[in-house]
Design a protein around this motif. Structure first.
Motif, short mmCIF file in Angstrom:
data_model
loop_
_atom_site.label_atom_id
_atom_site.label_comp_id
_atom_site.label_asym_id
_atom_site.label_seq_id
_atom_site.Cartn_x
_atom_site.Cartn_y
_atom_site.Cartn_z
N PRO A 34 26.34 18.94 -20.62
CA PRO A 34 27.33 18.43 -19.66
C PRO A 34 28.18 17.31 -20.24
CG PRO A 34 25.09 17.81 -19.01
CD PRO A 34 24.96 18.82 -20.09
N ARG A 35 27.61 16.46 -21.08
CA ARG A 35 28.41 15.40 -21.70
C ARG A 35 29.51 15.99 -22.58
NH1 ARG A 35 23.57 11.12 -23.27
NH2 ARG A 35 23.43 10.13 -21.19
N MET A 36 29.20 17.06 -23.29
CA MET A 36 30.18 17.74 -24.13
C MET A 36 31.37 18.21 -23.29
SD MET A 36 29.35 21.40 -25.99
CE MET A 36 29.11 22.26 -24.40
N VAL A 37 31.09 18.82 -22.14
CA VAL A 37 32.16 19.28 -21.25
C VAL A 37 32.95 18.11 -20.70
CG1 VAL A 37 32.57 20.37 -19.00
CG2 VAL A 37 31.04 21.45 -20.67
N GLN A 38 32.26 17.05 -20.30
CA GLN A 38 32.94 15.89 -19.74
C GLN A 38 33.85 15.23 -20.76
OE1 GLN A 38 29.35 13.90 -18.60
NE2 GLN A 38 29.17 14.99 -16.64
N ARG A 39 33.38 15.09 -22.00
CA ARG A 39 34.21 14.48 -23.06
C ARG A 39 35.45 15.32 -23.36
NH1 ARG A 39 29.18 13.53 -25.74
NH2 ARG A 39 29.63 15.32 -27.10
N ALA A 40 35.33 16.64 -23.15
CA ALA A 40 36.45 17.53 -23.43
C ALA A 40 37.44 17.61 -22.27
CB ALA A 40 35.94 18.93 -23.76
N GLY A 41 37.16 16.93 -21.17
CA GLY A 41 38.10 16.89 -20.05
C GLY A 41 37.74 17.77 -18.88
N GLY A 42 36.51 18.29 -18.85
CA GLY A 42 36.10 19.14 -17.74
C GLY A 42 35.10 18.47 -16.83
N LEU A 43 34.87 19.09 -15.68
CA LEU A 43 33.78 18.72 -14.78
C LEU A 43 32.64 19.69 -15.01
CD1 LEU A 43 35.76 18.16 -11.46
CD2 LEU A 43 34.77 16.39 -12.90
N ALA A 44 31.44 19.19 -15.21
CA ALA A 44 30.28 20.04 -15.53
C ALA A 44 29.54 20.43 -14.27
CB ALA A 44 29.35 19.31 -16.49
N ALA A 45 29.27 21.73 -14.11
CA ALA A 45 28.49 22.23 -12.98
C ALA A 45 27.28 22.98 -13.53
CB ALA A 45 29.33 23.18 -12.12
N MET A 46 26.09 22.53 -13.17
CA MET A 46 24.86 23.14 -13.65
C MET A 46 24.54 24.38 -12.81
SD MET A 46 23.71 20.67 -15.89
CE MET A 46 21.98 20.21 -15.85
N LEU A 47 24.25 25.49 -13.50
CA LEU A 47 23.99 26.77 -12.82
C LEU A 47 22.53 27.17 -13.05
CD1 LEU A 47 27.17 28.73 -13.95
CD2 LEU A 47 26.83 27.50 -11.80
N PRO A 48 21.65 26.89 -12.10
CA PRO A 48 20.25 27.32 -12.26
C PRO A 48 20.13 28.82 -12.12
CG PRO A 48 20.59 26.39 -10.08
CD PRO A 48 21.87 26.17 -10.83
N PRO A 49 19.09 29.42 -12.69
CA PRO A 49 18.90 30.86 -12.56
C PRO A 49 18.88 31.29 -11.09
CG PRO A 49 17.42 29.98 -14.22
CD PRO A 49 18.06 28.80 -13.56
N ASP A 50 19.51 32.44 -10.85
CA ASP A 50 19.63 32.96 -9.48
C ASP A 50 19.54 34.48 -9.58
OD1 ASP A 50 20.13 33.25 -6.77
OD2 ASP A 50 21.86 31.91 -6.76
N ALA A 51 19.57 35.14 -8.45
CA ALA A 51 19.59 36.60 -8.44
C ALA A 51 20.88 37.09 -9.08
CB ALA A 51 19.47 37.11 -7.01
N PRO A 52 20.82 38.13 -9.91
CA PRO A 52 22.02 38.57 -10.62
C PRO A 52 23.16 38.98 -9.70
CG PRO A 52 20.24 40.18 -10.85
CD PRO A 52 19.63 38.95 -10.27
N GLU A 53 22.85 39.43 -8.51
CA GLU A 53 23.92 39.83 -7.59
C GLU A 53 24.74 38.65 -7.09
OE1 GLU A 53 20.00 39.99 -5.13
OE2 GLU A 53 20.68 40.45 -7.17
#
Length: 233
Positions: A34-53
């Protein structure tokens, strides 16, 4: 569109994690991602495993997607039997991240695969993997480094036009390329270090770990690519 793009990062489940007095299963990701994304100018959203559908609905809310590093992809996913040095599978993670990749490709959402993420991208498009190679990892818990050379004319070369030294820790690699993918960087021994789709949505996989280094150009290229695909919400 204005503002920082929302970049999803795939996470994984870890059991036996200590939270104060509790020992619980947790959805985790090293903070470098997430720090990598933030430094590059993005907002980081964590995606935990979920049902594929549910992958398509998750990706529909994102401007970009990162499939992160981790354990070996199950060889059955690319029609192989496990080699003697291939790690145990995480089938739930494979299923969820393959669904995320499929959804991003279908929707045209810019996609970056990192290490395992690059390998899984290749498998998602029908490619295969080398199950073990030596010399591409440091000692356990320590990242090694080696140079990678861009292939001229590729999207990767447009972002990083010169040879650079990158942080690495892996023992598998791309073998047969998936449909539509081209090689965009190699190590000195010829190992594929980056793959991409040369046209259409911005899709790139890198074998190294940019979240562990100082060169943020690959991630900035992902963030910049979201400008062409972002839709009003």
């Amino acid at each position: 569109m204005t503002g920082r793009p929302l970049i999803g990062l795939s996470t994984y489940l870890e059991s036996g994690t200590r939270w104060g007095v509790w020992e619980l299963e947790a959805a985790l990701l090293p903070v470098g991602y997430p720090r990598m994304v933030q430094r590059a100018g993005g907002l980081a959203a964590m995606l935990p495993p979920d049902a594929p559908e549910h992958a398509a609905a998750a990706v529909a809310r994102l401007d970009g997607l990162v499939i992160t590093g981790g354990p070996d992809v199950e060889p059955a996913r690319y029609g192989a039997v496990p080699g003697p040095r291939t790690g145990p599978p995480d089938r739930a993670r494979d299923t969820w991240e393959l669904a995320l990749i499929d959804a991003a490709l279908a929707r045209g959402v810019p996609l970056l695969g990192i290490c395992r993420g690059m390998q899984l991208l290749n498998v998602a498009l029908g490619g295969t993997l080398v199950q073990h190679l030596d010399g591409h990892a440091g000692t356990p818990g320590v990242f090694g480094r080696h140079p990678v050379e861009p292939v001229p004319g590729t999207r990767y070369a447009a972002a990083v036009p010169e040879e650079i030294s990158v942080p690495v820790f892996h023992h598998q690699a791309v073998d047969r390329l998936g449909t539509g993918l081209v090689v965009s960087a190699r190590a000195a021994d010829g190992t594929v270090e980056a793959v991409e789709l040369p046209s259409g949505p911005w899709v790139l996989g890198v074998q190294w770990h940019p979240e562990m280094g100082e060169d943020a150009r690959v991630v900035r290229a992902l963030v910049e690519a979201t400008g062409a695909s972002r839709v009003p919400r």
